[in-house]
Design a protein around this motif. Structure first.
Motif, short mmCIF file in Angstrom:
data_model
loop_
_atom_site.label_atom_id
_atom_site.label_comp_id
_atom_site.label_asym_id
_atom_site.label_seq_id
_atom_site.Cartn_x
_atom_site.Cartn_y
_atom_site.Cartn_z
N LEU A 92 -5.75 -9.23 -7.57
CA LEU A 92 -4.84 -8.04 -8.13
C LEU A 92 -4.71 -6.99 -9.68
N ALA A 93 -4.82 -8.82 -10.48
CA ALA A 93 -4.72 -8.67 -11.50
C ALA A 93 -6.12 -8.05 -12.02
N LEU A 94 -6.91 -8.31 -11.74
CA LEU A 94 -8.94 -8.18 -12.03
C LEU A 94 -9.02 -6.85 -11.70
N GLY A 95 -8.69 -6.92 -10.31
CA GLY A 95 -8.55 -5.63 -10.00
C GLY A 95 -8.09 -4.53 -9.91
N THR A 96 -6.93 -4.21 -10.48
CA THR A 96 -6.38 -3.36 -11.07
C THR A 96 -6.93 -2.64 -12.56
N LEU A 97 -7.39 -3.60 -13.33
CA LEU A 97 -7.93 -3.62 -15.07
C LEU A 97 -9.21 -3.29 -14.71
N ALA A 98 -10.05 -3.31 -14.20
CA ALA A 98 -11.50 -2.80 -14.36
C ALA A 98 -11.07 -1.81 -13.76
N GLY A 99 -9.80 -1.56 -12.67
CA GLY A 99 -9.92 -0.01 -12.03
C GLY A 99 -9.42 1.35 -12.84
N LEU A 100 -8.38 0.10 -14.06
CA LEU A 100 -8.17 1.22 -14.43
C LEU A 100 -8.60 1.75 -15.75
N VAL A 101 -8.65 0.62 -16.12
CA VAL A 101 -9.55 0.53 -17.85
C VAL A 101 -10.94 0.09 -17.83
N ARG A 102 -11.52 1.61 -18.69
CA ARG A 102 -13.24 1.36 -19.47
C ARG A 102 -13.58 -0.16 -19.67
N LEU A 103 -12.72 -0.61 -20.56
CA LEU A 103 -13.63 -1.87 -21.50
C LEU A 103 -13.06 -2.75 -19.71
N GLY A 104 -12.42 -3.03 -19.06
CA GLY A 104 -11.77 -3.87 -17.98
C GLY A 104 -12.96 -3.87 -17.03
N ASP A 105 -13.46 -2.92 -16.67
CA ASP A 105 -14.66 -2.26 -15.83
C ASP A 105 -15.37 -3.09 -16.42
N ASP A 106 -15.91 -2.97 -17.67
CA ASP A 106 -17.15 -3.33 -18.53
C ASP A 106 -17.50 -4.71 -18.64
N LEU A 107 -16.29 -5.41 -18.67
CA LEU A 107 -16.57 -6.96 -19.20
C LEU A 107 -15.58 -7.59 -17.92
N VAL A 108 -14.96 -7.16 -16.86
CA VAL A 108 -14.76 -7.72 -15.73
C VAL A 108 -15.67 -7.98 -14.74
N ASP A 109 -16.42 -6.43 -14.24
CA ASP A 109 -16.80 -6.22 -13.11
C ASP A 109 -17.66 -6.41 -12.66
N PRO A 110 -19.16 -6.54 -13.39
CA PRO A 110 -20.35 -7.62 -13.65
C PRO A 110 -20.07 -8.81 -13.53
N THR A 111 -19.50 -9.59 -13.76
CA THR A 111 -19.02 -11.27 -13.58
C THR A 111 -18.80 -10.96 -11.97
N VAL A 112 -17.71 -9.99 -11.65
CA VAL A 112 -17.44 -10.36 -10.55
C VAL A 112 -18.11 -10.43 -9.00
N GLN A 113 -19.43 -8.99 -9.62
CA GLN A 113 -19.75 -8.67 -8.67
C GLN A 113 -21.32 -9.89 -8.45
N MET A 114 -21.40 -10.45 -9.89
CA MET A 114 -22.78 -11.78 -9.31
C MET A 114 -21.89 -12.76 -8.67
N ALA A 115 -20.49 -13.15 -9.42
CA ALA A 115 -19.67 -14.80 -8.38
C ALA A 115 -19.44 -14.05 -7.18
N ARG A 116 -19.60 -13.13 -6.32
CA ARG A 116 -19.20 -12.89 -5.51
C ARG A 116 -20.95 -12.86 -4.74
N MET A 117 -21.54 -12.72 -4.77
CA MET A 117 -22.71 -13.85 -3.74
C MET A 117 -23.19 -14.55 -3.81
N LEU A 118 -22.11 -14.69 -4.31
CA LEU A 118 -22.42 -17.12 -4.47
C LEU A 118 -21.32 -16.97 -2.94
N PRO A 119 -22.13 -17.86 -2.24
CA PRO A 119 -21.01 -18.55 -0.45
C PRO A 119 -20.26 -19.19 -1.25
N HIS A 120 -18.84 -18.63 -1.06
CA HIS A 120 -17.80 -19.76 -2.07
C HIS A 120 -17.99 -21.51 -1.37
N LEU A 121 -18.51 -21.71 0.42
CA LEU A 121 -18.19 -22.30 0.84
C LEU A 121 -19.39 -23.50 0.75
#
Length: 270
Positions: A92-121
């Motif tokens: 919730l915190a990182l999603g809000t930061l990336a959604g509201l702040v351009r800098l947060g989008d640039d710093l957070v979203d690319p890393t999260v998008q790459m990490a979510r492609m990994l099967p966490h199990l």
């Protein structure tokens, strides 16, 4: 006659329409249970591999009277709640930061998008090296399962808000915090609730795997211990317990969504 016409007419408020076919939702599960029971009793299904529902219920009742089932349930619920809180709040915190702040989008979203492609199990072997095989592993798996649905739906819910609404709020003199409170939060809530429901489903799935890795207590440990002694009824009971916990959490979330989003009138099936 004039007096009758002048008398105020009392209009009764319309009663909410309750679907008379609500009971139909239980038909398919009941039919499947009856077919399952009949298949075992009729010899079509091997009771050693798939015991009848009546046998599973009797086993659950016995374990509940012994107190064993309650202890396992409590262990699993505690792990699930802790993992969901950690992963959910972080998402919730990182999603809000990336959604509201351009800098947060640039710093957070690319890393999260790459990490979510990994099967966490699939990270279980690496997590065992990092955090060990104790409680931390189970909570971490649940947190990872909950993080990505909440992050993605929070980010999407904020970005899908009509920008003209935000501009109108700014024109009306609302401050940044007031715009977030009165425009962003209500607009993102439907998507956020969807993310929470998906997070609960992923969290329970992650917990099943985590509790079967050198578990000490919990439904997964109960199932693995039963497998060693070929107690299929206990294994099936564990699966049913997981399913019921997931269903109960989803029903509670839907109830909360219905209350908090009472202002929303979406399309309903006819």
């Amino acid at each position: 006659m004039t007096a009758l016409l002048d008398r105020p007419v009392l209009v009764k408020p319309a009663r909410p329409v309750v679907s008379r076919r609500r009971w139909l939702r239980a038909v398919t599960p009941l039919v499947l249970l009856a077919a399952w029971e009949g298949g075992v009793r009729g010899g079509l299904l091997d009771p050693d591999k798939l015991p009848a529902p009546s046998t599973v219920i009797a086993t659950g009742w016995r374990l509940a009277l012994e107190g064993t089932l309650g202890e396992y349930l409590l262990d699993s619920v505690q792990r699930a709640v802790l993992g969901l809180l950690i992963g959910g709040l972080l998402g919730l915190a990182l999603g809000t930061l990336a959604g509201l702040v351009r800098l947060g989008d640039d710093l957070v979203d690319p890393t999260v998008q790459m990490a979510r492609m990994l099967p966490h199990l699939g990270l279980v072997p690496l997590l065992i090296i990092w955090v060990g095989i104790g409680e931390s592993l189970k909570v971490t798996l649940v947190a990872l399962g909950a993080f990505f649905p909440i992050y993605l739906n929070t980010f999407s819910g904020i970005r899908n808000i009509d920008e003209r609404l935000v501009e109108a709020a700014r024109t009306c003199g609302l401050t940044a915090l007031e715009r977030v409170r009165h425009v962003v939060v209500p607009g993102a809530l439907p998507s956020l609730f969807l993310g929470v429901r998906l997070a609960f489903a992923a969290g329970w799935l992650s917990l099943v795997v985590g509790e079967q890795v050198n578990g000490q207590g919990g439904l997964g440990f109960m199932m693995m211990e039963a497998r060693e002694f070929s107690q299929t009824d206990v294994v099936v009971l564990g699966l049913v317990a997981y399913a019921l916990l997931g269903l109960l959490s989803d029903l509670l979330l839907r109830l909360g969504e219905r209350r908090l989003l009472a202002w929303r009138h979406g399309l309903r099936a006819r």
